[in-house]
Design an enzyme around this catalytic site. Structure first.
Site, PDB file in Angstrom:
ATOM      1  N   ASP A  31      10.978 -14.326 -17.573  1.00 16.12           N
ATOM      2  CA  ASP A  31      11.472 -14.555 -16.222  1.00 16.12           C
ATOM      3  C   ASP A  31      12.709 -15.431 -16.346  1.00 16.12           C
ATOM      4  OD1 ASP A  31       9.831 -14.218 -13.291  1.00 16.12           O
ATOM      5  OD2 ASP A  31      11.610 -15.491 -13.316  1.00 16.12           O
ATOM      6  N   LEU A 155      -0.618  -1.637  -7.441  1.00 17.17           N
ATOM      7  CA  LEU A 155      -1.629  -2.697  -7.323  1.00 17.17           C
ATOM      8  C   LEU A 155      -1.608  -3.349  -5.948  1.00 17.17           C
ATOM      9  CD1 LEU A 155      -0.579  -5.928  -7.648  1.00 17.17           C
ATOM     10  CD2 LEU A 155      -0.150  -5.137  -9.952  1.00 17.17           C
ATOM     11  N   LYS A 209       5.154   6.673  -5.408  1.00 21.05           N
ATOM     12  CA  LYS A 209       4.895   5.319  -4.911  1.00 21.05           C
ATOM     13  C   LYS A 209       5.235   5.177  -3.433  1.00 21.05           C
ATOM     14  CE  LYS A 209       4.187   1.038  -4.417  1.00 21.05           C
ATOM     15  NZ  LYS A 209       4.551  -0.111  -5.190  1.00 21.05           N
ATOM     16  N   ASN A 213       2.684   4.574  -0.083  1.00 17.01           N
ATOM     17  CA  ASN A 213       2.767   3.445   0.853  1.00 17.01           C
ATOM     18  C   ASN A 213       3.132   3.908   2.264  1.00 17.01           C
ATOM     19  OD1 ASN A 213       1.883   1.549  -0.879  1.00 17.01           O
ATOM     20  ND2 ASN A 213       3.839   0.508  -1.179  1.00 17.01           N
ATOM     21  N   GLY A 258      -5.946  -3.478  14.312  1.00 20.86           N
ATOM     22  CA  GLY A 258      -5.797  -4.927  14.465  1.00 20.86           C
ATOM     23  C   GLY A 258      -4.349  -5.314  14.581  1.00 20.86           C
ATOM     24  N   GLY A 262       1.302  -6.117   6.830  1.00 17.71           N
ATOM     25  CA  GLY A 262       2.386  -7.013   6.444  1.00 17.71           C
ATOM     26  C   GLY A 262       2.463  -7.033   4.938  1.00 17.71           C
ATOM     27  N   CYS A 265       5.103  -5.364   0.449  1.00 14.58           N
ATOM     28  CA  CYS A 265       5.300  -3.964   0.052  1.00 14.58           C
ATOM     29  C   CYS A 265       5.422  -3.008   1.233  1.00 14.58           C
ATOM     30  CB  CYS A 265       4.154  -3.520  -0.854  1.00 14.58           C
ATOM     31  SG  CYS A 265       4.206  -4.335  -2.448  1.00 14.58           S
ATOM     32  N   LYS A 328      -3.124 -10.835   4.233  1.00  9.12           N
ATOM     33  CA  LYS A 328      -4.461 -10.255   4.114  1.00  9.12           C
ATOM     34  C   LYS A 328      -5.322 -11.241   3.345  1.00  9.12           C
ATOM     35  CE  LYS A 328      -4.211  -7.579  -0.118  1.00  9.12           C
ATOM     36  NZ  LYS A 328      -4.296  -6.242  -0.691  1.00  9.12           N
TER      37      LYS A 328
HETATM   38  C1  UDX Z   1       0.001  -2.213  -0.899  1.00  9.71           C
HETATM   39  C2  UDX Z   1      -0.587  -0.898  -1.448  1.00  9.71           C
HETATM   40  O1  UDX Z   1      -1.949  -0.764  -1.034  1.00  9.71           O
HETATM   41  C3  UDX Z   1      -0.485  -0.873  -2.955  1.00  9.71           C
HETATM   42  O2  UDX Z   1      -0.985   0.347  -3.468  1.00  9.71           O
HETATM   43  C4  UDX Z   1       0.982  -1.039  -3.301  1.00  9.71           C
HETATM   44  O3  UDX Z   1       1.235  -0.928  -4.641  1.00  9.71           O
HETATM   45  C5  UDX Z   1       1.496  -2.357  -2.764  1.00  9.71           C
HETATM   46  O4  UDX Z   1       1.338  -2.363  -1.356  1.00  9.71           O
HETATM   47  P1  UDX Z   1      -0.858  -4.719  -0.631  1.00  9.71           P
HETATM   48  O5  UDX Z   1       0.464  -4.997   0.005  1.00  9.71           O
HETATM   49  O6  UDX Z   1      -1.389  -5.682  -1.632  1.00  9.71           O
HETATM   50  O7  UDX Z   1      -0.818  -3.282  -1.351  1.00  9.71           O
HETATM   51  O8  UDX Z   1      -1.924  -4.650   0.545  1.00  9.71           O
HETATM   52  P2  UDX Z   1      -2.865  -3.551   1.212  1.00  9.71           P
HETATM   53  O9  UDX Z   1      -4.260  -3.790   0.817  1.00  9.71           O
HETATM   54  O10 UDX Z   1      -2.335  -2.197   1.068  1.00  9.71           O
HETATM   55  O11 UDX Z   1      -2.727  -3.998   2.744  1.00  9.71           O
HETATM   56  C6  UDX Z   1      -1.462  -3.932   3.393  1.00  9.71           C
HETATM   57  C7  UDX Z   1      -1.559  -4.432   4.801  1.00  9.71           C
HETATM   58  O12 UDX Z   1      -2.241  -3.500   5.615  1.00  9.71           O
HETATM   59  C8  UDX Z   1      -2.285  -5.757   4.986  1.00  9.71           C
HETATM   60  O13 UDX Z   1      -1.539  -6.567   5.868  1.00  9.71           O
HETATM   61  C9  UDX Z   1      -3.598  -5.373   5.596  1.00  9.71           C
HETATM   62  O14 UDX Z   1      -4.153  -6.367   6.408  1.00  9.71           O
HETATM   63  C10 UDX Z   1      -3.208  -4.157   6.423  1.00  9.71           C
HETATM   64  N1  UDX Z   1      -4.308  -3.228   6.677  1.00  9.71           N
HETATM   65  C11 UDX Z   1      -4.920  -2.600   5.653  1.00  9.71           C
HETATM   66  C12 UDX Z   1      -4.686  -2.954   8.001  1.00  9.71           C
HETATM   67  O15 UDX Z   1      -4.125  -3.515   8.951  1.00  9.71           O
HETATM   68  N2  UDX Z   1      -5.690  -2.062   8.221  1.00  9.71           N
HETATM   69  C13 UDX Z   1      -6.334  -1.412   7.214  1.00  9.71           C
HETATM   70  O16 UDX Z   1      -7.231  -0.622   7.496  1.00  9.71           O
HETATM   71  C14 UDX Z   1      -5.940  -1.697   5.879  1.00  9.71           C
END
Ligand code: UDX
Length: 444
Positions: A31, A155, A209, A213, A258, A262, A265, A328
């Site tokens: 890094d 991930l 990817k 998303n 809900g 956020g 990603c 989350k």
């Molecule tokens: C995401 C993708 O899932 C992952 O595969 C990618 O590589 C990176 O982006 P992440 O950002 O860690 O991962 O969170 P994720 O579990 O996907 O949740 C994203 C957001 O969606 C969170 O804010 C979560 O609260 C919201 N969410 C998720 C909902 O509002 N409702 C749901 O049913 C699921």
């Protein structure tokens, strides 16, 4: 076992480095942030990810994992280089800022003197891999024997170790008929465990990817649009999601209504995808992502409006406790967090907002020093006129509504995650309001 380097030690890079060391590879992670590297060298990680701190210490002790700020050290000590740097949203634009990715390749490539593989994992606009492959060949003394493979990461924060060691799939994008044996060796443990392998070209690998998303984001905004419809007609969005989710073509996951999505990603990836599609002349086909984004943002203003209504038309001077700041649970990441956004908006409207989060308060204090915070959830809740449940940490579902009810000023809670048990909270005298469940909120 292989000699690997990992460039960038954020959520993706650090987890990848630690996990690859744990399956027996020798890993050096780079890094450009010297303070971060010094901390990692001492086993200290700058963010919260379940299990990672302990695994980092174990892998440092094993002698297989090291950290550096030296590009020369990386070039000399690895044959496979994983690019894991960030691609945040550009200021003032929806496109991705690619400066870290190109900067990393420009630093590394001139030092690549022997056959090696550079593996791109960062999330990039389609077309980037080809440009990087050309750049590597032009800058690397090894020339054509320095190959680029595109290997997107999927991930999820909170599940980063599991998603790295046991991903749903491994995607490898290659040019022409370059073989991927070196990467198959790196991922041997996952592949032997049954992880599907998809070998394809660069643009397909890049698109896997962003398509994943975009689909997930669309699913969330889809159910959130139905949450508003449910509120209008007195239906229950959770039961609706359960019922449609029984159809395996739809599936129940990512249908929790809900305050919306956020994090670092989903929001920026859908914007960058739309920006790239527009550049490629496909603005109309991807216009739906404008609505996905807009529905998602409207969840936040909806909660602010609900809070205003619950407090009689104005939040000014009222004590509001916000449960959750991370985007989350099981993460301390507050990037584009709906919970924090709502807290900041309410504070801006004159409310006395107190924020609690089990892990993310250090980030809240750094970013928004004017917000009150408290590490003790019951202290944070004391004397509240209104409680907002905005990040679904397990500990909030385990709160005793009678105990909380005895310390607040008014028993009013808005559950922005539709997770609190209505029966027990109502039985303890609470007015519980959800997003998309009957009897909980006046029509829009
Ligand atoms: C995401 C993708 O899932 C992952 O595969 C990618 O590589 C990176 O982006 P992440 O950002 O860690 O991962 O969170 P994720 O579990 O996907 O949740 C994203 C957001 O969606 C969170 O804010 C979560 O609260 C919201 N969410 C998720 C909902 O509002 N409702 C749901 O049913 C699921």
């Amino acid at each position: 076992m292989a000699r690997l380097s990992v460039i960038g030690t954020g959520y993706l890079g650090l987890t990848h480095a630690v996990c690859m060391a744990s399956v027996g590879h020798t890993v050096v992670a780079l890094d450009i942030d010297e303070a971060k590297i010094a901390a990692l060298h001492n086993g200290v990680i700058p963010f919260h990810e379940p299990g990672l701190a302990q695994m980092l210490v174990e892998q440092l002790d094993s002698g297989r994992l090291a950290f550096t700020t030296s590009w020369q050290h990386v070039a000399d000590n690895a044959d496979i280089h994983f690019l894991c740097v960030g691609t945040p949203q550009l200021q003032g634009s929806h496109a991705a800022d690619m400066s870290q990715v190109f900067g990393a390749v420009e630093s590394l490539a001139p030092l690549l003197t022997s056959p090696c593989v550079v593996v791109g994992k960062s999330t990039v606009p389609v077309g980037t891999a080809q440009s990087l492959a050309d750049k590597i060949i032009s800058l690397a003394p090894a020339g054509q024997s320095a190959h680029l493979v595109w290997n997107p990461e999927f991930l999820r924060e909170g599940f980063a170790i599991k998603d790295t060691l046991h991903p749903d799939r491994i995607v490898l994008g290659v040019q022409h008929d370059v073989d991927v044996d070196a990467l198959k060796d790196v991922y041997e443990t996952s592949l032997e465990g049954g992880t599907p392998l998809v070998v394809t070209d660069y643009p397909t690998a890049e698109l896997v990817k962003v398509a994943a998303n975009a689909f997930l984001a669309t699913k969330i905004s889809f159910i959130n649009a139905f949450a508003d419809l449910a509120d209008t007609v007195g239906a229950d969005v959770t039961t609706l999601a359960d019922a449609i989710g029984h159809d395996t073509r739809i599936g129940r996951r990512f249908l929790n209504a809900g305050v919306g999505f956020g994090g670092g990603c989903l929001p920026k990836d859908i914007r960058a995808l739309q920006a790239r599609a527009t550049e490629l002349g496909l603005a109309e086909q991807f216009a739906f992502l404008t609505h996905v984004d807009a529905i998602n943002k409207s969840r936040r203003s909806r909660v602010v409006d609900m809070a205003t209504d619950a407090l009689g038309g104005s939040v000014s001077g009222k004590d509001i406790t916000v449960l959750g700041a991370a985007f989350k649970p099981d993460s301390d990441d507050v990037r584009d967090s709906p919970a924090l956004d709502i807290a900041v908006t309410l504070a801006g409207l004159g409310a006395n907002v107190t924020v609690h989060d089990p892990e993310a308060l250090h980030n809240v204090r750094a970013l928004h020093p004017m917000l009150s915070t408290d590490d003790d959830v019951l202290v944070a809740l004391a004397n509240a006129d209104l409680v907002l449940h905005l990040t679904e940490w397990v500990e909030y579902r385990e709160l005793d509504p009678a105990v909380v009810g005895s310390i607040v000023n008014q028993r009013i809670v808005i559950d922005g995650r539709n997770m609190l048990d209505r029966e027990s909270w109502s039985a303890a005298g609470w007015q519980v309001t959800y997003l998309g469940k009957p009897g909980s909120q006046a029509a829009l």
